[in-house]
Design a protein around this motif. Sequence first.
Motif, PDB file in Angstrom:
ATOM      1  N   LEU A  10       0.833  -1.324   0.006  1.00 18.60           N
ATOM      2  CA  LEU A  10      -0.029   0.159  -0.133  1.00 18.60           C
ATOM      3  C   LEU A  10       1.056   1.222   0.035  1.00 18.60           C
ATOM      4  CD1 LEU A  10      -2.768  -0.890   2.522  1.00 18.60           C
ATOM      5  CD2 LEU A  10      -3.122  -0.757   0.073  1.00 18.60           C
ATOM      6  N   ALA A  11       1.909   1.014   0.639  1.00 19.06           N
ATOM      7  CA  ALA A  11       3.040   2.440   0.695  1.00 19.06           C
ATOM      8  C   ALA A  11       3.513   2.521  -0.560  1.00 19.06           C
ATOM      9  CB  ALA A  11       4.182   1.988   1.866  1.00 19.06           C
ATOM     10  N   ALA A  12       3.784   1.569  -1.282  1.00 22.24           N
ATOM     11  CA  ALA A  12       4.227   1.834  -2.714  1.00 22.24           C
ATOM     12  C   ALA A  12       3.341   2.522  -3.727  1.00 22.24           C
ATOM     13  CB  ALA A  12       4.744   0.195  -3.117  1.00 22.24           C
ATOM     14  N   ALA A  13       2.167   1.748  -3.462  1.00 17.66           N
ATOM     15  CA  ALA A  13       0.948   2.400  -4.193  1.00 17.66           C
ATOM     16  C   ALA A  13       0.834   3.915  -4.204  1.00 17.66           C
ATOM     17  CB  ALA A  13      -0.428   1.595  -4.076  1.00 17.66           C
ATOM     18  N   GLU A  14       0.979   4.401  -2.826  1.00 20.67           N
ATOM     19  CA  GLU A  14       0.659   5.659  -2.392  1.00 20.67           C
ATOM     20  C   GLU A  14       1.695   6.470  -3.058  1.00 20.67           C
ATOM     21  OE1 GLU A  14      -1.581   8.962  -0.686  1.00 20.67           O
ATOM     22  OE2 GLU A  14      -1.924   6.896  -1.470  1.00 20.67           O
ATOM     23  N   VAL A  15       3.214   6.094  -3.017  1.00 20.84           N
ATOM     24  CA  VAL A  15       4.324   6.847  -3.537  1.00 20.84           C
ATOM     25  C   VAL A  15       3.795   7.161  -4.782  1.00 20.84           C
ATOM     26  CG1 VAL A  15       6.628   6.520  -4.166  1.00 20.84           C
ATOM     27  CG2 VAL A  15       5.929   6.016  -1.924  1.00 20.84           C
ATOM     28  N   ARG A  16       3.659   5.891  -5.581  1.00 18.29           N
ATOM     29  CA  ARG A  16       3.415   6.089  -7.252  1.00 18.29           C
ATOM     30  C   ARG A  16       2.271   7.095  -7.535  1.00 18.29           C
ATOM     31  NH1 ARG A  16       4.961   0.384  -6.784  1.00 18.29           N
ATOM     32  NH2 ARG A  16       6.866   0.287  -8.019  1.00 18.29           N
ATOM     33  N   ARG A  17       1.045   6.964  -6.542  1.00 18.00           N
ATOM     34  CA  ARG A  17      -0.007   8.053  -6.757  1.00 18.00           C
ATOM     35  C   ARG A  17       0.263   9.280  -6.614  1.00 18.00           C
ATOM     36  NH1 ARG A  17      -4.569  10.312  -3.998  1.00 18.00           N
ATOM     37  NH2 ARG A  17      -3.662  10.097  -1.840  1.00 18.00           N
ATOM     38  N   ASN A  18       1.294   9.573  -5.544  1.00 19.54           N
ATOM     39  CA  ASN A  18       1.686  11.267  -5.348  1.00 19.54           C
ATOM     40  C   ASN A  18       2.741  11.594  -6.702  1.00 19.54           C
ATOM     41  OD1 ASN A  18       0.099  12.081  -3.213  1.00 19.54           O
ATOM     42  ND2 ASN A  18       0.983  10.263  -2.165  1.00 19.54           N
ATOM     43  N   ALA A  19       3.760  10.458  -6.685  1.00 22.06           N
ATOM     44  CA  ALA A  19       4.572  10.669  -7.782  1.00 22.06           C
ATOM     45  C   ALA A  19       4.040  11.084  -9.293  1.00 22.06           C
ATOM     46  CB  ALA A  19       5.554   9.527  -7.995  1.00 22.06           C
TER      47      ALA A  19
ATOM     48  N   LEU B   6       7.789  -2.100  13.742  1.00 22.10           N
ATOM     49  CA  LEU B   6       8.016  -2.370  12.406  1.00 22.10           C
ATOM     50  C   LEU B   6       9.227  -3.004  11.766  1.00 22.10           C
ATOM     51  CD1 LEU B   6       6.127   0.834  11.080  1.00 22.10           C
ATOM     52  CD2 LEU B   6       5.268  -1.153  11.125  1.00 22.10           C
ATOM     53  N   PRO B   7       9.188  -3.806  10.669  1.00 27.08           N
ATOM     54  CA  PRO B   7      10.400  -4.433  10.383  1.00 27.08           C
ATOM     55  C   PRO B   7      11.317  -3.425   9.988  1.00 27.08           C
ATOM     56  CG  PRO B   7       8.375  -5.160   9.041  1.00 27.08           C
ATOM     57  CD  PRO B   7       8.090  -4.037   9.836  1.00 27.08           C
ATOM     58  N   SER B   8      12.638  -3.941  10.423  1.00 24.21           N
ATOM     59  CA  SER B   8      13.852  -3.118  10.030  1.00 24.21           C
ATOM     60  C   SER B   8      14.083  -2.892   8.540  1.00 24.21           C
ATOM     61  CB  SER B   8      14.980  -3.647  10.723  1.00 24.21           C
ATOM     62  OG  SER B   8      15.686  -4.665   9.901  1.00 24.21           O
ATOM     63  N   ILE B   9      15.042  -2.299   8.138  1.00 20.91           N
ATOM     64  CA  ILE B   9      15.343  -2.044   6.842  1.00 20.91           C
ATOM     65  C   ILE B   9      16.348  -3.406   6.284  1.00 20.91           C
ATOM     66  CG2 ILE B   9      14.846   0.461   6.303  1.00 20.91           C
ATOM     67  CD1 ILE B   9      17.887   0.735   6.435  1.00 20.91           C
ATOM     68  N   HIS B  10      16.751  -3.725   7.349  1.00 23.45           N
ATOM     69  CA  HIS B  10      17.753  -5.021   6.776  1.00 23.45           C
ATOM     70  C   HIS B  10      16.847  -6.331   6.509  1.00 23.45           C
ATOM     71  CE1 HIS B  10      21.162  -3.066   8.774  1.00 23.45           C
ATOM     72  NE2 HIS B  10      20.509  -2.479   9.845  1.00 23.45           N
ATOM     73  N   THR B  11      15.632  -6.055   6.578  1.00 27.95           N
ATOM     74  CA  THR B  11      14.822  -7.177   6.134  1.00 27.95           C
ATOM     75  C   THR B  11      14.309  -6.808   4.670  1.00 27.95           C
ATOM     76  OG1 THR B  11      12.609  -6.283   6.521  1.00 27.95           O
ATOM     77  CG2 THR B  11      13.814  -7.507   8.341  1.00 27.95           C
ATOM     78  N   ASP B  12      13.482  -7.857   3.850  1.00 29.16           N
ATOM     79  CA  ASP B  12      13.182  -7.445   2.423  1.00 29.16           C
ATOM     80  C   ASP B  12      11.698  -6.863   2.574  1.00 29.16           C
ATOM     81  OD1 ASP B  12      11.863  -9.548   2.875  1.00 29.16           O
ATOM     82  OD2 ASP B  12      12.696 -10.696   1.444  1.00 29.16           O
ATOM     83  N   ASP B  13      11.131  -6.591   3.867  1.00 34.60           N
ATOM     84  CA  ASP B  13       9.986  -6.157   3.884  1.00 34.60           C
ATOM     85  C   ASP B  13       9.546  -4.922   3.545  1.00 34.60           C
ATOM     86  OD1 ASP B  13      10.542  -7.888   6.248  1.00 34.60           O
ATOM     87  OD2 ASP B  13       8.411  -7.987   6.662  1.00 34.60           O
ATOM     88  N   TRP B  14      10.400  -3.880   3.265  1.00 36.48           N
ATOM     89  CA  TRP B  14      10.131  -2.648   2.808  1.00 36.48           C
ATOM     90  C   TRP B  14      10.605  -2.654   1.218  1.00 36.48           C
ATOM     91  CZ3 TRP B  14       7.467   0.290   5.735  1.00 36.48           C
ATOM     92  CH2 TRP B  14       7.502   0.209   7.067  1.00 36.48           C
ATOM     93  N   ASP B  15      10.867  -3.633   0.682  1.00 34.46           N
ATOM     94  CA  ASP B  15      11.408  -3.594  -0.761  1.00 34.46           C
ATOM     95  C   ASP B  15      10.245  -3.246  -1.744  1.00 34.46           C
ATOM     96  OD1 ASP B  15      13.592  -4.388   0.286  1.00 34.46           O
ATOM     97  OD2 ASP B  15      13.767  -6.407  -0.925  1.00 34.46           O
ATOM     98  N   PRO B  16       8.940  -3.644  -1.546  1.00 37.04           N
ATOM     99  CA  PRO B  16       8.199  -2.873  -2.440  1.00 37.04           C
ATOM    100  C   PRO B  16       8.023  -1.189  -2.379  1.00 37.04           C
ATOM    101  CG  PRO B  16       7.163  -4.705  -1.450  1.00 37.04           C
ATOM    102  CD  PRO B  16       8.418  -4.291  -0.815  1.00 37.04           C
ATOM    103  N   PHE B  17       8.076  -0.684  -1.212  1.00 36.08           N
ATOM    104  CA  PHE B  17       8.224   0.654  -1.024  1.00 36.08           C
ATOM    105  C   PHE B  17       9.493   1.207  -1.320  1.00 36.08           C
ATOM    106  CE2 PHE B  17      10.085   3.884   2.247  1.00 36.08           C
ATOM    107  CZ  PHE B  17       9.244   4.993   1.621  1.00 36.08           C
ATOM    108  N   LEU B  18      10.379   0.759  -1.203  1.00 33.51           N
ATOM    109  CA  LEU B  18      11.848   1.218  -1.617  1.00 33.51           C
ATOM    110  C   LEU B  18      11.861   1.135  -3.222  1.00 33.51           C
ATOM    111  CD1 LEU B  18      14.098  -0.204   0.978  1.00 33.51           C
ATOM    112  CD2 LEU B  18      13.199   1.871   0.993  1.00 33.51           C
ATOM    113  N   ALA B  19      11.419   0.264  -3.910  1.00 35.53           N
ATOM    114  CA  ALA B  19      11.302  -0.032  -5.445  1.00 35.53           C
ATOM    115  C   ALA B  19      10.678   1.145  -6.027  1.00 35.53           C
ATOM    116  CB  ALA B  19      10.964  -1.453  -5.620  1.00 35.53           C
ATOM    117  N   ALA B  20       9.633   1.290  -5.386  1.00 38.50           N
ATOM    118  CA  ALA B  20       8.640   2.557  -5.562  1.00 38.50           C
ATOM    119  C   ALA B  20       9.515   3.829  -5.631  1.00 38.50           C
ATOM    120  CB  ALA B  20       7.430   2.730  -5.022  1.00 38.50           C
ATOM    121  N   CYS B  21      10.323   3.943  -4.765  1.00 33.67           N
ATOM    122  CA  CYS B  21      10.941   5.416  -4.288  1.00 33.67           C
ATOM    123  C   CYS B  21      12.127   5.322  -5.326  1.00 33.67           C
ATOM    124  CB  CYS B  21      11.419   5.336  -3.054  1.00 33.67           C
ATOM    125  SG  CYS B  21      10.107   5.597  -1.666  1.00 33.67           S
ATOM    126  N   ASP B  22      12.717   4.264  -5.657  1.00 34.35           N
ATOM    127  CA  ASP B  22      13.739   4.011  -6.547  1.00 34.35           C
ATOM    128  C   ASP B  22      13.446   4.768  -8.066  1.00 34.35           C
ATOM    129  OD1 ASP B  22      16.570   2.967  -7.024  1.00 34.35           O
ATOM    130  OD2 ASP B  22      15.282   1.685  -8.578  1.00 34.35           O
TER     131      ASP B  22
END
Length: 414
Positions: A187-196, A214-230
Amino acid sequence: MDTHDSTFPLIISVDDHTVEPASVWQDRLPGKYRGVGPRIVRAPVKEMTFLGGRFKPVMGQPGDDGPVGDWWVYEDLRRPLTRLDTAVGYDRDEIRLEVITYEQMRPGSYDVTERLADMDVNHVQSALCFPTFPRFCGQTFTEAKDHELGLLCVRAYNDWMVEEWCGPDARGRLIPLPLIPLWDADLAAAEVRRNAARGVRAVAFSEIPPFLGLPSIHTDDWDPFLAACDETGTVVAMHIGSSSRMPSTSADAPPAVGSTITYANCCFSMVDWLMSGKFEQFPNLKVMYAEGQIGWIPYILERADVVWEENRGWGGVADKVHRPPSELFAEHVYGCFFDDAFGLRNLDSIGVGNVLYETDYPHSDSTWPKSREVGEAQMGHLEPDVVERIVRGNAIELLGLTAEGLWPGGGGAR
């Protein structure tokens, strides 16, 4: 626009704050949610403390004794507006932890036209603003019980931020900073793309997500969000306190202790990112630390490089961090400051391209209305082209602003 007789560049502040008008959510939530969504109630304060980095207000009942202020009410949350939310214009020694009403705060805290006027007084052209009631990365909605409502609240805030706070009346001078639903990376990734898609190039995030459960950034849990930012060129903006745990040393330490070491969470967070492998996994990713200051950065980079060089085998990073952390910092990380003479004297050890200026309006630490004078005093030893980069050039490049320093999606940036 301010026309002071000064060669100091017009400031682009990458860390100011908005105090949300009372109508933000009431105007945008579906009717069935308005009775439980965020709303303002005027009531007295029964008790309020801020010790050990923890803010604990208790709302009284109508008719109770005690100072009266405006409170945000949302589910079980009772959060008052305080003088620390909007302290500019008051003598430093008169600023107290006390409840206030909208009428008792400087109108530039919540009104766009008044904000631009206060920016003019302070030699500020443009400003990126973090939230107040949602907290610095939307923790308020993450901690709520109803995440369906929470998602609607996040989207409502973002719509207000983009369409009104940074809308036509702002003339491109206010730069949007949306929130994400931190509890769901997709959902975070979708919101990044909606605003971008509507020209937004920054998003608020937590400096230390595990402090929020929440999960740390050492996991892959945030990867959808980080991919959207990237993919969208969206900068991950992290403000001190965006982990809901300000640095402190004990439960009874006075606020002055935490205020002195506010940079510490940024320091811990930056090491997390440098040792996470995420900058190599997402090569276009950029992160910035609002209000973290910069004087601490040279030593941490030196130490991180030593650890990476000498201890990466047993240190658990050899398979994911393939370059010295200082090189990754130079390409991906930005430190933000409003008052840091020591850091500016050691700029060569940080990097001219990795430093951004801020004014922190309307908080108690703000240099308003003398941000230009503070900058002139602390940057007087630097070449004009270096000052230009720090005060505005780096922000223009990082946040995708026009050459004139305006947000392209704003009403005056055409």
